[in-house]
Design a protein around this motif. Structure first.
Motif, PDB file in Angstrom:
ATOM      1  N   ALA A 102      15.365  58.702  -3.174  1.00 16.17           N
ATOM      2  CA  ALA A 102      14.860  57.611  -4.012  1.00 16.17           C
ATOM      3  C   ALA A 102      16.021  56.813  -4.606  1.00 16.17           C
ATOM      4  O   ALA A 102      15.986  55.586  -4.689  1.00 16.17           O
ATOM      5  N   VAL A 103      17.057  57.542  -5.022  1.00 13.03           N
ATOM      6  CA  VAL A 103      18.251  56.872  -5.559  1.00 13.03           C
ATOM      7  C   VAL A 103      18.879  56.002  -4.479  1.00 13.03           C
ATOM      8  O   VAL A 103      19.304  54.870  -4.748  1.00 13.03           O
ATOM      9  N   HIS A 104      18.909  56.493  -3.248  1.00 12.85           N
ATOM     10  CA  HIS A 104      19.438  55.688  -2.134  1.00 12.85           C
ATOM     11  C   HIS A 104      18.539  54.490  -1.840  1.00 12.85           C
ATOM     12  O   HIS A 104      19.031  53.403  -1.519  1.00 12.85           O
ATOM     13  N   PHE A 105      17.230  54.655  -1.974  1.00  5.82           N
ATOM     14  CA  PHE A 105      16.296  53.538  -1.821  1.00  5.82           C
ATOM     15  C   PHE A 105      16.670  52.417  -2.795  1.00  5.82           C
ATOM     16  O   PHE A 105      16.632  51.227  -2.455  1.00  5.82           O
ATOM     17  N   ALA A 106      17.050  52.833  -4.018  1.00  9.06           N
ATOM     18  CA  ALA A 106      17.391  51.865  -5.055  1.00  9.06           C
ATOM     19  C   ALA A 106      18.846  51.413  -4.984  1.00  9.06           C
ATOM     20  O   ALA A 106      19.301  50.638  -5.837  1.00  9.06           O
ATOM     21  N   GLY A 107      19.595  51.872  -3.977  1.00 10.95           N
ATOM     22  CA  GLY A 107      20.986  51.451  -3.805  1.00 10.95           C
ATOM     23  C   GLY A 107      21.976  52.236  -4.635  1.00 10.95           C
ATOM     24  O   GLY A 107      23.139  51.833  -4.769  1.00 10.95           O
ATOM     25  N   GLY A 108      21.531  53.366  -5.191  1.00  5.83           N
ATOM     26  CA  GLY A 108      22.389  54.118  -6.096  1.00  5.83           C
ATOM     27  C   GLY A 108      23.133  55.263  -5.445  1.00  5.83           C
ATOM     28  O   GLY A 108      23.078  55.489  -4.231  1.00  5.83           O
ATOM     29  N   ILE A 109      23.846  56.004  -6.293  1.00  8.64           N
ATOM     30  CA  ILE A 109      24.693  57.126  -5.890  1.00  8.64           C
ATOM     31  C   ILE A 109      24.213  58.371  -6.609  1.00  8.64           C
ATOM     32  O   ILE A 109      23.873  58.325  -7.795  1.00  8.64           O
ATOM     33  N   VAL A 110      24.189  59.495  -5.927  1.00  3.49           N
ATOM     34  CA  VAL A 110      23.781  60.771  -6.517  1.00  3.49           C
ATOM     35  C   VAL A 110      25.025  61.626  -6.773  1.00  3.49           C
ATOM     36  O   VAL A 110      25.876  61.759  -5.899  1.00  3.49           O
ATOM     37  N   SER A 111      25.100  62.193  -7.981  1.00  2.00           N
ATOM     38  CA  SER A 111      26.209  63.099  -8.308  1.00  2.00           C
ATOM     39  C   SER A 111      25.631  64.436  -8.752  1.00  2.00           C
ATOM     40  O   SER A 111      25.261  64.629  -9.902  1.00  2.00           O
TER      41      SER A 111
END
Length: 547
Positions: free
Chosen positions: A89-98
């Motif tokens: 979902a974070v990738h869907f929104a263009g984000g990065i997961v840590s």
């Protein structure tokens, strides 16, 4: 000449992780295929459900928090079947997961949140107290701390991600476009010898490449297989090799929140697990633990071990007792992680090797003078390929020391290549201690121990414990003048440190007292001298025991 992979090059499409997993045209299994299944409840996700939940939560992130390309979500949780959908979902929104180790203390988690620039944090109820304290230190407000998993917080004070994904008015949001090579997908943290963990920057292309490199090797795994996911999703091994790879393959993935040998055996038996990624201590338990005999593990077609070297003796002992097969692989956080894997039919021919190099890579073993050594000679392994990380976050010096001008990554691991193209890893250049696959930086522990008012000087090193098939940290301590070296002081120091660090960093090797710590003229601790001293002391103890 650098060694080339024996495999033909494969095509790595210029797409992000979402496209690889959800927009592929060659998928051989249906939307209804169950992929993630909770080991202790009836909860599960099909392929289609993961995609839908990831889409909805991704839109919710954009609607609720105006999520922008490059924003970071911290994940502080043990394994959970919600983790994959939250991640993508974070990738869907263009984000990065840590992702962060759920065993971290407040200070350790706060460092990662601050260093990564996390905009929000997702956790579970049992981890909520530490998560809130760390978030406060990192400047993340309480309303940016959200939950996943089965439990809900008191009186609904903290949002569950499932409520965010149902936020009204979010349907207008579209999936963010990413530049696969430049945009980061993950910031995983790898401890360095300087003491502070380093944020390893992994792009979408890094992960896409590694999933496809593994896919080329693991042709025996398909949607008909059942995998057991006990390796943590916050660690690059579990993150790529299980979470992403199982999803790409369509294999059912039974998720355990934490490891327990008897529970592991029960699940293998009851769920008819056919394949498992493991670490050496698990293989050791399979060779020795009494509970193993109570279960039928015959459904397991193969296990693949990584994260630390696995000796021939342990492989053979486990096979003799259980008839289970164990092959090896190799990789690091900086390589996304898999660079080498043994073939299924090769596990017994080259026990001790980590396998051959996966496609689209080159490698060479280098001398301390940074000249390439011939086949069969020992050197430091340098690797180049599309799975090599982009550098360390906020650490240009660390990046410059790790990556060469011609894009080779200096692994810090020592080994050699045989004439058949098999790679062997024999030691580490770096001084990191590896406890059951987790990295323990000696300098971090030394810094903490040096702050104890009963300690004058200290050095930490790793010692190998055969009974758990892992290194453990041991501290050589110079007590303050007037402080008596005693078993009571050893216990006090160990307990004092245990309250300040995650479980895997505890002094499981104990404390030894000494009059001084050997150092070079520049002040660097000479660990090799302490290691030699330790081995000599252990040899003397062994000799006395035989008398």
């Amino acid at each position: 000449m650098p060694a080339e992979s024996p495999y033909p090059s494969i095509d790595i499409p210029n797409v992000g992780i979402w496209d690889l997993l959800f927009e592929r045209k060659d998928r051989s299994f249906p939307d209804s295929q169950v992929i993630f299944q909770d080991a202790s409840s009836s909860r599960s996700y099909t392929y289609g459900q993961v995609k839908q939940v990831a889409t909805d939560f991704g839109k919710g992130l954009k609607g609720l928090w105006d999520w922008q390309r490059g924003d970071v979500l911290g994940v502080y949780s043990p394994n959970c079947i919600d983790t994959p959908a939250v991640t993508w979902a974070v990738h869907f929104a263009g984000g990065i997961v840590s992702p962060a180790n759920p065993g971290y203390t407040v200070e350790e988690l706060a460092f990662q949140l601050k260093d990564s620039g996390a905009k929000a944090l997702i956790t579970q109820v049992p981890q909520l107290k530490i998560a809130l304290e760390a978030a406060k230190i990192a400047g993340i407000p309480d309303d940016r701390v959200i939950l996943m998993g089965d439990q809900r917080a008191e009186a609904g004070r903290f949002k569950h991600f499932s409520s965010i994904r149902n936020t009204s008015g979010t349907q207008r949001y579209r999936r963010a476009k990413v530049d696969p090579d430049k945009d980061l997908a993950f910031l995983v943290y790898s401890s360095g010898t300087t003491g502070k963990p380093k944020g390893v920057m992994l792009s979408h292309r890094n992960i896409v490449a590694n999933v496809l490199q593994m896919h080329h090797n693991e042709t025996n795994i398909s949607e008909k297989d059942s995998l057991l996911a006990f390796l943590p999703f916050f660690h690059i091994y579990g993150l790529t090799c299980i979470m992403h790879f199982a999803f790409y393959k369509g294999s059912r993935c039974v998720v355990m929140p934490k490891f327990d040998i008897e529970e592991w055996c029960r699940i293998v038996q009851d769920e008819k697990i056919t394949f498992a990624y493991v670490v050496p201590p698990v293989v050791l338990l399979l060779s020795k633990h009494p509970a193993v005999d109570k279960y039928d593990l015959s459904s397991l077609r193969m296990m693949s071990s990584g994260a630390a070297p696995l000796t021939r003796e342990i492989v053979e002992a486990a096979h003799k007792r259980t008839n289970l097969k164990v092959k090896q692989g190799y990789g690091l956080s900086e390589t996304s992680p898999a660079t080498h894997m043994q073939q299924w039919d090769d596990w017994q021919r080259h026990i001790g090797a980590v396998g051959q190099m996966l496609p689209n890579q080159t490698a060479k073993f280098m001398s301390p003078e940074e000249t390439e050594v011939p086949v069969g000679e020992v050197g430091e392994l340098w690797i180049k390929g599309p799975n090599i990380f982009k550098g360390y976050l906020n650490n240009p010096e660390g990046t410059a020391n790790a990556l060469t001008d011609d894009d080779y990554f200096k692994t810090g691991d020592v080994g050699y290549l045989d004439k058949e193209g098999n790679f062997y890893i024999t030691d580490r250049v770096k001084e990191l201690i590896k406890y059951k696959g987790f990295q323990v930086p000696p300098a971090e522990l030394e810094g903490l121990l040096a702050s104890n008012d009963k300690i004058d000087d200290v050095a930490v090193m790793g010692i190998y414990k055969e009974e758990i098939a892992s290194e453990v940290p041991l501290a050589y301590v110079v007590p303050k003048k007037g402080v008596e070296a005693s078993p009571q002081l050893e216990k006090e120091i160990m307990e004092w440190l245990a309250k300040k660090v995650a479980s895997h960093k505890r002094l499981r090797g104990g404390v030894k007292f000494t009059d001084e710590i050997p150092k070079s003229a520049s002040g660097k601790i000479l660990r090799r001298m302490l290691k030699a001293r330790y081995l000599e002391e252990e040899a003397k103890k062994g000799a006395k025991a035989k008398l």
